[in-house]
Scaffold this active site. Sequence first.
Site, PDB file in Angstrom:
ATOM      1  N   TYR A  61       6.746   2.831  -3.102  1.00  0.00           N
ATOM      2  CA  TYR A  61       6.429   3.534  -1.808  1.00  0.00           C
ATOM      3  C   TYR A  61       5.673   4.976  -2.081  1.00  0.00           C
ATOM      4  CZ  TYR A  61       9.484  -0.129   0.027  1.00  0.00           C
ATOM      5  OH  TYR A  61      10.153  -1.408   0.549  1.00  0.00           O
ATOM      6  N   SER A  62       4.311   4.960  -1.828  1.00  0.00           N
ATOM      7  CA  SER A  62       3.502   6.210  -2.079  1.00  0.00           C
ATOM      8  C   SER A  62       3.707   6.615  -3.264  1.00  0.00           C
ATOM      9  CB  SER A  62       4.040   7.302  -0.830  1.00  0.00           C
ATOM     10  OG  SER A  62       3.851   6.763   0.387  1.00  0.00           O
TER      11      SER A  62
END
Length: 340
Positions: A61-62
């Site tokens: 995630y990111s």
Amino acid sequence: MKYNFLGNTGLAVSEICFGAMTFGGSGYWEAIGKVQQQGVNDLIKTVVDSGINFIDTANVYSFGESEKLLGLSIKHLGLNRNELVIATKVRGRMGEGVNNVGLSRYHIFQSVDDSLQRLQLDHIDILYVHGVDPKTPVEEIMRTLNDIVLTGKVRYIAVCNWPAWMVMKAIGIAEKQGWNKFVGLQYFYSLSGRDIEREIVPLAADQNLAIMPWSPLAGGFLSGKFTRDNEKAGDSRRDNFDFPPINKEKAYDIIDVIAEIGKTHGVSAAQIALAWVRLQKGITSTIIGAKNVEQLNDNIKSTTLQLSAEELQRINEVSALTKEYPGWMVERQAADREIK
């Protein structure tokens, strides 16, 4: 807030799990959410104050930002680590190196160390394998996961997005070898995506595995913002990131029903959709994400919503799966085993 046991582990988790995929927002993940530290702190404080003890993130995630922001938030808010159940994941690509992806022993051990550093924690409560790695044997994956648990860096292991036969194969291998087994399943499940009812839900019931649905609003499509007359919400990730794939015509029929039921309760269509998922057999904790506190609070309110048998029937009928083989044959042949 209600709590459920995670499979047969004895670990109690809130019936809502907060997903941190909206944190950070670099590169590919920008369309999903760009919540920065102050916004993260506000969301996590709301989460904990509501009684949610289960927080889900992933290394991809990111590309690590979500884990970093979550770890800093736990520090900034002075939260009691022992009152939180933190989950993260391993499998996705985290760099350009040829071995910086997958479920090899090499990548799993490296990824866990990196996640712990970003989270500023000494252990991960639940480590999910985030998907299938077709190049690593299932036996190697399960042995590695068992070994990482034995180090104390991970408490429990779970799985996302594997087909049912592969999950069962992994459980069988672990059972035979006396290794730690999967305790839970994280899969896409919503009114417009009920596919796991064919194989995954029966598997979970048979093996006493927890089910944690992701994207219960189908990437925001069931939020009530989308209709046949309004195909763009203007503030939804679906506008620029049309995922997960769904049958939109069928979804519009579902939205018509849940919006109508929502009006009778004085709540959003999103709350109806979330309540339906929560009330399904085998569901342990539904994963919700949010970009702001207002959205988060609306989703949390779904935990107090009760739907009548008639309302559930209407929702079930409009969202029902098309029967597939061999399911319809199994159902047909089971009829002669009923005792009248």
